[in-house]
Design a protein around this motif. Structure first.
Motif, short mmCIF file in Angstrom:
data_model
loop_
_atom_site.label_atom_id
_atom_site.label_comp_id
_atom_site.label_asym_id
_atom_site.label_seq_id
_atom_site.Cartn_x
_atom_site.Cartn_y
_atom_site.Cartn_z
N ARG A 40 -15.37 66.57 55.98
CA ARG A 40 -16.17 65.96 57.03
C ARG A 40 -16.03 66.75 58.31
NH1 ARG A 40 -15.25 59.76 57.75
NH2 ARG A 40 -13.10 60.46 57.94
N ASP A 41 -17.16 67.08 58.93
CA ASP A 41 -17.17 67.64 60.28
C ASP A 41 -18.41 67.09 61.00
OD1 ASP A 41 -19.38 69.11 59.48
OD2 ASP A 41 -18.30 71.01 59.30
N LEU A 42 -18.79 67.68 62.12
CA LEU A 42 -19.91 67.15 62.89
C LEU A 42 -21.24 67.29 62.16
CD1 LEU A 42 -19.01 68.44 66.48
CD2 LEU A 42 -18.80 66.10 65.60
N ASN A 43 -21.35 68.29 61.29
CA ASN A 43 -22.63 68.61 60.66
C ASN A 43 -22.79 68.09 59.24
OD1 ASN A 43 -23.56 70.12 62.95
ND2 ASN A 43 -22.19 71.77 62.31
#
Length: 326
Positions: free
Chosen positions: A76-79
């Motif tokens: 999981r990251d911002l994108n």
């Protein structure tokens, strides 16, 4: 080459809470991200009948299949937010064992035979990408994935559908000449992306007001009717148009029976005949990095097709309005 399938994860039981802003799809997917593990199991039991060769008597045994996730990796990251791993099917094999002393064979059961499928689950698009194996088809995969989601998320019910290719659906419908039967099934969509907002129309509002999470419509005409069904009538055309929009995004299915122009019997099932797929090299399907890359490209291409299809339909509607004005 190996075919990659794409299935939509639909939040079915609580979808009207989503419409009323009581819940959000991203929040639900965030809970799914945290909840999925390799401990929970979906157990499917069936009774199977066979004849005992020694006595000639009919016997019944319980067949048990067990499904679970394995080797999960979460990112999981911002994108992007996704989970990769394996869906494992464990099942018995009914066989025979030869006894050298009695010179007879006896039925035996080999327990916990296993076959697994790698998958990529994109929680932002709510799409899971996978391939199939011998003894592990897409119907078994979708059922097991759906049941495991339900087990991990006890307060939410899910539906998992194969995604359909919007172009293939239109191509198949053009083959119709005489239509005898139409069966349409739609479910309320996950409304959380701009390109899906057009689905929140009168049809979806009616489902919400009725608190219906699955709508089935069936139209039939007698097989001896020389003309078949009038698919240009308002009622039938509306059903076909709505079904086309819904099923192209994984929110239902369409079945049609009839004849082609040369009199050949025609059967169409959107889940079988129009599924969206891409491919990956056989040697790459077990490589998780390459599977992720192929799945991402496939999902991106699908949304490009949907957007293009939507723009084309909008241009057709505009041209029709202009002609009516003239």
């Amino acid at each position: 080459m190996t075919i990659l399938y794409y299935s939509k994860i639909n939040v079915n039981s609580n979808i009207f809470g989503v419409y009323d802003k009581e819940l959000s799809i991203p929040d639900i997917m965030a809970k799914v991200f945290e909840s999925l593990d390799d401990k929970q199991e979906y157990i499917k039991k069936e009774l199977k009948n066979f004849t005992d060769r020694d006595t000639g008597e009919s016997r019944t045994v319980e067949s048990k299949e067990i499904y679970n996730f394995s080797e999960l990796e979460k990112y999981r990251d911002l994108n992007e937010v996704y989970i990769t791993g394996k869906l494992v099917r464990r099942y018995p094999i009914f066989s025979e064992k030869f006894d050298n002393k009695t010179r007879k064979s006896k039925p035996i059961v080999h327990e916990d035979n296993a076959v697994s499928i790698n998958f990529y689950f994109d929680l932002k698009s709510e799409i899971v990408t996978f391939y199939v194996r011998q003894k592990f088809g897409y119907k078994q995969f979708n059922e097991a994935f759906e049941k495991l989601l339900d087990i991990h998320m006890l307060d939410i019910g899910f539906k998992v559908y194969l995604l359909n290719d919007p172009y293939k659906i239109q191509e198949r419908l053009k083959m119709l000449h005489k239509v005898r039967k139409i069966k349409s099934v739609i479910i309320p969509p996950n409304v959380n992306e701009e390109e899906l907002e057009d689905l929140f129309n009168e049809q979806t509002l009616e489902l919400k007001e009725s608190n219906v999470t699955r709508k089935t419509s069936v139209f039939e005409t007698h097989k001896k009717n020389p003309k078949g069904m009038n698919i240009d009538s308002g009622m039938v055309r509306q059903t076909l148009d709505v079904s086309n929009v819904y099923i192209s995004r994984g929110y239902g299915k369409l079945e049609i029976e009839g004849e082609t122009i040369d009199g050949t019997l025609f059967k169409y099932d959107s889940e079988v005949d129009s599924y969206y797929n891409t491919s990956i090299h056989e040697e790459d399907k077990e490589n998780r990095i390459k599977l992720i890359d192929a799945a991402k490209r496939g999902i991106s291409a699908l949304f490009s097709k949907i957007t293009k299809n939507k723009l084309q339909n909008n241009r057709i509607d505009i041209n029709s309005d202009d002609k009516n004005l003239n």
